[in-house]
Design an enzyme around this catalytic site. Structure first.
Site, PDB file in Angstrom:
ATOM      1  N   THR A  28     -16.452  37.118   2.419  1.00 12.37           N
ATOM      2  CA  THR A  28     -15.527  38.201   2.764  1.00 12.37           C
ATOM      3  C   THR A  28     -15.081  38.934   1.502  1.00 12.37           C
ATOM      4  OG1 THR A  28     -14.748  37.003   4.700  1.00 12.37           O
ATOM      5  CG2 THR A  28     -13.253  38.660   3.804  1.00 12.37           C
ATOM      6  N   GLY A  29     -14.876  40.259   1.651  1.00 14.22           N
ATOM      7  CA  GLY A  29     -14.377  41.042   0.515  1.00 14.22           C
ATOM      8  C   GLY A  29     -15.328  42.165   0.166  1.00 14.22           C
ATOM      9  N   SER A  30     -14.963  42.946  -0.841  1.00 12.94           N
ATOM     10  CA  SER A  30     -15.766  44.123  -1.167  1.00 12.94           C
ATOM     11  C   SER A  30     -17.141  43.752  -1.724  1.00 12.94           C
ATOM     12  CB  SER A  30     -15.006  45.013  -2.161  1.00 12.94           C
ATOM     13  OG  SER A  30     -14.675  44.290  -3.322  1.00 12.94           O
ATOM     14  N   THR A  31     -17.229  42.643  -2.458  1.00 20.20           N
ATOM     15  CA  THR A  31     -18.533  42.236  -3.002  1.00 20.20           C
ATOM     16  C   THR A  31     -19.408  41.681  -1.876  1.00 20.20           C
ATOM     17  OG1 THR A  31     -17.233  41.548  -4.930  1.00 20.20           O
ATOM     18  CG2 THR A  31     -19.586  41.100  -4.994  1.00 20.20           C
ATOM     19  N   LYS A  94     -10.407  31.735  -5.016  1.00 21.48           N
ATOM     20  CA  LYS A  94     -10.740  32.689  -3.978  1.00 21.48           C
ATOM     21  C   LYS A  94      -9.582  32.845  -3.002  1.00 21.48           C
ATOM     22  CE  LYS A  94     -14.595  32.266  -1.860  1.00 21.48           C
ATOM     23  NZ  LYS A  94     -14.537  33.740  -1.761  1.00 21.48           N
ATOM     24  N   GLY A  95      -9.729  33.808  -2.090  1.00 18.91           N
ATOM     25  CA  GLY A  95      -8.746  33.952  -1.022  1.00 18.91           C
ATOM     26  C   GLY A  95      -7.873  35.185  -1.141  1.00 18.91           C
ATOM     27  N   GLY A  96      -8.207  36.059  -2.103  1.00 23.03           N
ATOM     28  CA  GLY A  96      -7.457  37.316  -2.214  1.00 23.03           C
ATOM     29  C   GLY A  96      -7.474  38.080  -0.894  1.00 23.03           C
ATOM     30  N   GLU A 103     -14.088  30.401   4.425  1.00 22.85           N
ATOM     31  CA  GLU A 103     -15.029  30.451   3.292  1.00 22.85           C
ATOM     32  C   GLU A 103     -15.318  29.039   2.787  1.00 22.85           C
ATOM     33  OE1 GLU A 103     -13.703  34.838   1.597  1.00 22.85           O
ATOM     34  OE2 GLU A 103     -12.863  33.070   0.678  1.00 22.85           O
TER      35      GLU A 103
END
Ligand code: 5RP
Length: 218
Positions: A28-31, A94-96, A103
């Site tokens: 998950t996330g932008s990357t 992680k986890g922002g 995850e």
């Protein structure tokens, strides 16, 4: 190169680890979003994907990649995800984006965990980025008091509920010199679901996008 271009370069480099057939775990996330877009270019090679969040599941679906329930998938060959911080030992924070629990479950259930990030995420010591801890709602105050006793400064993430229906405490000023120990200690606080340290199960490969292409640490 902008940080976003570096993230994209790392995401596309991770395609090298996608074999033929099988089900891929996706973070998950932008990357990780860049990785979904990259995966879409070779989607005929895979049978489907396990998503670490509802947002990632939506993006996978939009790209025509079938979603598979982890319970039906067995052990995954590969999990690809981003990170807020990473060390050269491949320990991660992680986890922002608040998806840390799913995850961590997918990382645990995968043979190979490839972390993708821009080079700014590489740090000597984890903890400048506040450490997310997912907590059962009724335990929020108790867990926060226990974290204070350990020397951290927990801040309740406002207006945020995880995909699991829980809340997040973002913990500032924890000195994370031994990530494995800190991960275990925090997870032992009753009411904690999990925290964003990925040290007991670190990444196996870290692909960093840099101004001069990608760099891989193993
Ligand atoms: C989400 C995460 C992300 O991997 C982390 O926040 C990095 O995000 P981005 O790729 O947008 O920089 O752990 O829960």
């Amino acid at each position: 190169m902008t940080p976003d271009e570096m993230k994209k370069a790392a995401a596309f480099a991770a395609l090298e680890y996608v074999g033929s057939g099988g089900i891929i775990g996706v973070g998950t996330g932008s990357t990780a979003n860049h990785f979904v877009d990259a995966l879409a270019t070779i989607k005929g090679r895979i049978d489907g994907a396990v998503a670490s969040s509802n947002a990632t599941a939506e993006r996978l679906k939009k790209n025509g990649i079938p979603i598979v329930d982890l319970n039906a998938a067995g052990t995954l060959k590969l999990y690809v995800d981003g990170a807020d911080e990473a060390t050269k030992h491949l320990h991660l924070l992680k986890g922002g984006g608040g998806a840390l629990t799913r995850e961590k479950i997918i990382a645990a259930a995968s043979d190979i965990f490839v972390c993708i990030a821009d080079e700014s995420k590489l740090v000597d010591v984890l903890g400048r980025f506040p450490l997310p801890v997912e907590v059962i709602p009724m335990a929020r105050s108790y867990v926060a008091r226990e974290i204070v006793r350990l020397g951290g400064e927990p801040v309740f993430r406002q207006d945020f509920v995880t995909d699991n229906g829980n809340v997040i405490l973002d913990v500032y000023n924890l000195e994370i010199l031994n990530p494995v120990e800190t991960e275990q200690t925090l997870n032992q606080i009753t009411g904690t679901v999990t925290n964003g340290l990925f040290a007991q199960r670190p990444a196996d490969v870290l692909i960093l996008g840099t101004g001069a292409g990608t760099r891989t640490l193993k």
